[in-house]
Design a protein around this motif. Structure first.
Motif, short mmCIF file in Angstrom:
data_model
loop_
_atom_site.label_atom_id
_atom_site.label_comp_id
_atom_site.label_asym_id
_atom_site.label_seq_id
_atom_site.Cartn_x
_atom_site.Cartn_y
_atom_site.Cartn_z
N ALA A 80 48.03 28.66 65.23
CA ALA A 80 48.66 27.84 64.20
C ALA A 80 50.15 27.74 64.45
N PRO A 81 50.71 26.54 64.60
CA PRO A 81 52.16 26.38 64.68
C PRO A 81 52.84 26.91 63.42
N VAL A 82 54.05 27.46 63.60
CA VAL A 82 54.76 28.10 62.50
C VAL A 82 56.16 27.50 62.37
N VAL A 83 56.53 27.11 61.16
CA VAL A 83 57.90 26.71 60.85
C VAL A 83 58.45 27.70 59.84
N THR A 84 59.71 28.07 60.00
CA THR A 84 60.34 28.99 59.06
C THR A 84 61.31 28.24 58.16
N THR A 85 61.36 28.66 56.90
CA THR A 85 62.28 28.09 55.93
C THR A 85 63.66 28.69 56.15
N PRO A 86 64.70 28.16 55.49
CA PRO A 86 66.03 28.79 55.60
C PRO A 86 66.00 30.27 55.22
N GLY A 87 65.25 30.63 54.19
CA GLY A 87 65.15 32.03 53.81
C GLY A 87 64.30 32.85 54.75
N ILE A 94 51.46 26.91 59.59
CA ILE A 94 51.99 27.96 58.72
C ILE A 94 53.45 27.68 58.40
N ILE A 95 53.80 27.83 57.12
CA ILE A 95 55.19 27.84 56.68
C ILE A 95 55.53 29.26 56.29
N ALA A 96 56.53 29.84 56.94
CA ALA A 96 56.92 31.23 56.68
C ALA A 96 58.25 31.26 55.94
N GLY A 97 58.25 31.87 54.76
CA GLY A 97 59.45 31.93 53.95
C GLY A 97 60.08 33.32 53.93
N GLY A 98 61.03 33.48 53.02
CA GLY A 98 61.77 34.72 52.94
C GLY A 98 60.92 35.93 52.61
N GLY A 99 59.78 35.72 51.97
CA GLY A 99 58.91 36.84 51.63
C GLY A 99 58.39 37.57 52.86
N VAL A 100 58.25 36.85 53.97
CA VAL A 100 57.80 37.49 55.22
C VAL A 100 58.88 38.44 55.72
N VAL A 158 51.03 28.90 53.48
CA VAL A 158 52.42 29.09 53.06
C VAL A 158 52.57 30.55 52.67
N VAL A 159 53.41 31.28 53.39
CA VAL A 159 53.56 32.72 53.15
C VAL A 159 54.99 33.03 52.72
N GLY A 160 55.14 33.57 51.52
CA GLY A 160 56.45 34.01 51.06
C GLY A 160 57.42 32.91 50.75
N SER A 161 56.95 31.76 50.33
CA SER A 161 57.81 30.64 49.95
C SER A 161 57.21 29.92 48.76
#
Length: 578
Positions: free
Chosen positions: A273-280, A249-255, A314-317
């Motif tokens: 599921a492993p999760v990485v967060t974006t800068p946002g 999972i890629i978690a973006g600012g929308g989360v 990909v959630v919120g990115s």
């Protein structure tokens, strides 16, 4: 997408003149010296503005007054709205941006015509890129000057709204007083309908000044629209995730913006599921969780890990430049993208696009996804983080890690931080534990300088119960140095860390790497400690060894303060290279 709400009712020239100087507002004679002055009495269009804002739930407004906007600012005297006046319109926009991020409310930004309005553009671009709900309300030249005329009014533009149409979510032009409440309500709804973003309302000077017989605005209904996912899409996504062998999972600012971090954690744990967060998306997932890949999204090892996922959620990115490791990311598995901004769906990678608010989409997935058993996921996460750490440790970057660690230790757990575009912020995107959602904010959406300090001021206004940290380089600090006066005037609890390396540090690195030597990056700058003290703001010069102690002391002392760290920091090696 931009929508124009240009209400076409135009008063006649005679009506305009009457509005500017109605019988009840004839010039009255001043008591001294026989000089005359205009005294405005009664309610006017400006009152309709502030009454509408109060009716929508606003309690605070940001901005700067100007000649055409005086009717709006004078009306603040007759309202309960709290006014926070900054020294530069762009900085007022950054403050409103942060207020909107912290509160989740639309942040009113009051501006004047022409130069004042245009000076806010960079801040509104950042708000748009970061989906911050800013409600900008600007004055305009009197109504005869609308429509692209050349009437010679001060600050006149051929088409002021055109300057903003490509930046904000929606544009609303008012031409009569009765249009004011509905136009502002429509803008408010637009700003808070996902994806959140800045909106623009402009009102002519004569409409703001004209006396009104309309009753007081008491309450407005501007409930934002919800954006639920289509059930057939979430059913398919849940099926793919349930049957995946290596989901990620890629978690973006929308989360963060949709307050969905709790649902994200539930889903990640259910499907392992492993999760990485974006800068946002900093803070959207717990930093030390066994499934947390943290935020090393600009690292080739992380990129390889994500490319190897057979199903990637990909959630919120939008998987833009930073979130795709400078567009080097090439997923090999199925991509499921949940995104509230329709234009970002599949804009960078093909996949199953789900146009929805992150919280509603994650809830739908939780209702249908099947639990996965996978004992290997935490081990794979640990192995990746060890490889990232080894790569960083091999680059002689002890100073940079020491400084970032000192900042983290000094900053109280629940306090937000606001970072300018500076080398230390680039480090923070990857290596800083935000310790919760909605606590680390930077200008990485649009990438303009000068964001950190005025944004921190807006956050301090939004929540005065905890100290706020701003981080800038000396180059970015010069963009917003005037706001030391604002910090002192309102006694805002913000500590400003300025890393002084004598120039535009990141540009110096970029140019040296590309051309062998830098050009136009070195700066003559002031003594920041003495300058802060001239504003009545305490300042201290620190070292990497004393930074934690000095920051801790400043953050624990109420009111504004400045901590200056003379240091040349370096970036880690380009992480998008193999």
């Amino acid at each position: 997408m931009t929508h124009d709400h240009d209400l076409e009712l135009r008063p006649t020239a005679a009506q305009t003149e009457a509005a500017l100087n109605p019988p009840s507002r004839r010039p009255t004679t001043a008591p001294q010296g026989g000089a005359s002055r205009h005294v405005m009495t009664g309610r006017n269009g400006g009152d309709l503005v502030v009454e509408t804002l109060a009716g929508l739930g606003a309690t605070t407004v940001f901005g700067l007054p100007g000649q055409h906007a005086l009717g709006m600012f004078d009306a603040l005297r007759r309202s309960d709205l709290r006014y926070i006046g900054l020294r530069v319109e762009n900085n007022a926009g950054f403050a409103a941006d942060a207020y909107g991020r912290i509160t989740g409310e639309a942040a009113p930004l009051l501006l004047s015509t022409g130069p004042g309005a245009l000076t806010s553009l960079a801040a509104l671009q950042e708000a748009a890129a970061a989906s911050a709900p800013v409600l900008a309300i600007s004055s305009q030249v009197p109504t005869p000057g609308l429509g692209g005329g050349r009437h010679g009014y001060l600050h006149e533009l051929p088409d002021q709204s055109a300057s903003f149409r490509g930046v904000v979510k929606s544009v609303h032009t008012v031409r009569t007083a009765s249009q004011i409440p509905s136009a502002i309500a429509a803008a408010w709804k637009s700003a808070l309908t996902v994806p959140h973003g800045p909106v623009w309302v402009e009102i002519p000077q004569d409409v703001l000044l004209a006396e009104t017989v309309l009753p007081v605005v008491t309450a407005m209904d501007a409930t934002p629209d919800e954006l639920p996912p289509r059930p057939e899409l979430t059913a398919l996504a849940a099926h793919l995730l349930s049957g995946a062998e290596r989901p990620a999972i890629i978690a973006g600012g929308g989360v963060v913006r949709s307050d969905a971090s709790g649902k994200l954690r539930q889903l990640a744990e259910r499907i392992q599921a492993p999760v990485v967060t974006t800068p946002g998306g900093k803070g959207a997932f717990p930093w030390t969780h066994p499934l947390s890949l943290q935020s090393w999204i600009e690292d080739r090892h992380t990129t390889d890990f994500l490319e190897d996922a057979d199903v990637l959620l990909v959630v919120g990115s939008g998987l833009g430049e930073l979130s795709s490791n400078y567009h080097t990311f090439k997923p090999r598995g199925r991509v499921i993208q949940v995104e509230a901004d329709l234009g970002k769906l599949e804009s960078n990678h093909p996949g199953i696009g789900i146009h929805a608010d992150a919280r509603l989409a994650l809830q739908a997935l939780l209702e249908t996804v099947e639990e996965r058993e996978d004992d290997t996921a935490p081990a794979r996460v640990r192995e990746l983080l060890e490889r990232v750490r080894a790569r960083i440790d091999g680059q002689d970057l002890a100073l940079e890690q020491q400084v970032l660690t000192a900042v983290r230790r000094a900053l109280p757990t629940g306090s937000p931080s606001f970072w300018d575009m500076t080398i230390l912020a680039y480090w923070a995107w990857s290596a800083f534990d935000a310790m919760g959602p909605n606590r680390l904010h930077s200008a990485q959406g649009a990438g303009g300088l000068g964001y950190g300090f005025p944004a921190a001021l807006g956050a301090a206004v939004a929540d005065p119960t905890r100290p706020v940290l701003a981080v800038s380089g000396d180059g970015g600090a010069l963009y917003s140095i005037a706001e030391l006066a604002t910090a002192r005037q309102y006694d805002l609890d913000v500590t400003w860390l300025i890393v002084d390396d004598g120039g535009y540090g990141i540009l110096r690195e970029y140019m040296t790497d590309a051309f062998g030597e830098p050009t136009a990056t070195e700066l003559t700058r002031p003594d920041y400690v003495a300058l802060a003290e001239s504003f009545g703001v305490p300042g201290v010069r620190t070292t990497p060894e004393t930074l934690e102690e000095d920051l801790t002391k400043s953050l624990s002392t109420p009111g504004p303060s400045v901590v200056v760290l003379p240091a040349v920091l370096r970036m880690f090696a380009p992480t998008h290279l193999g």
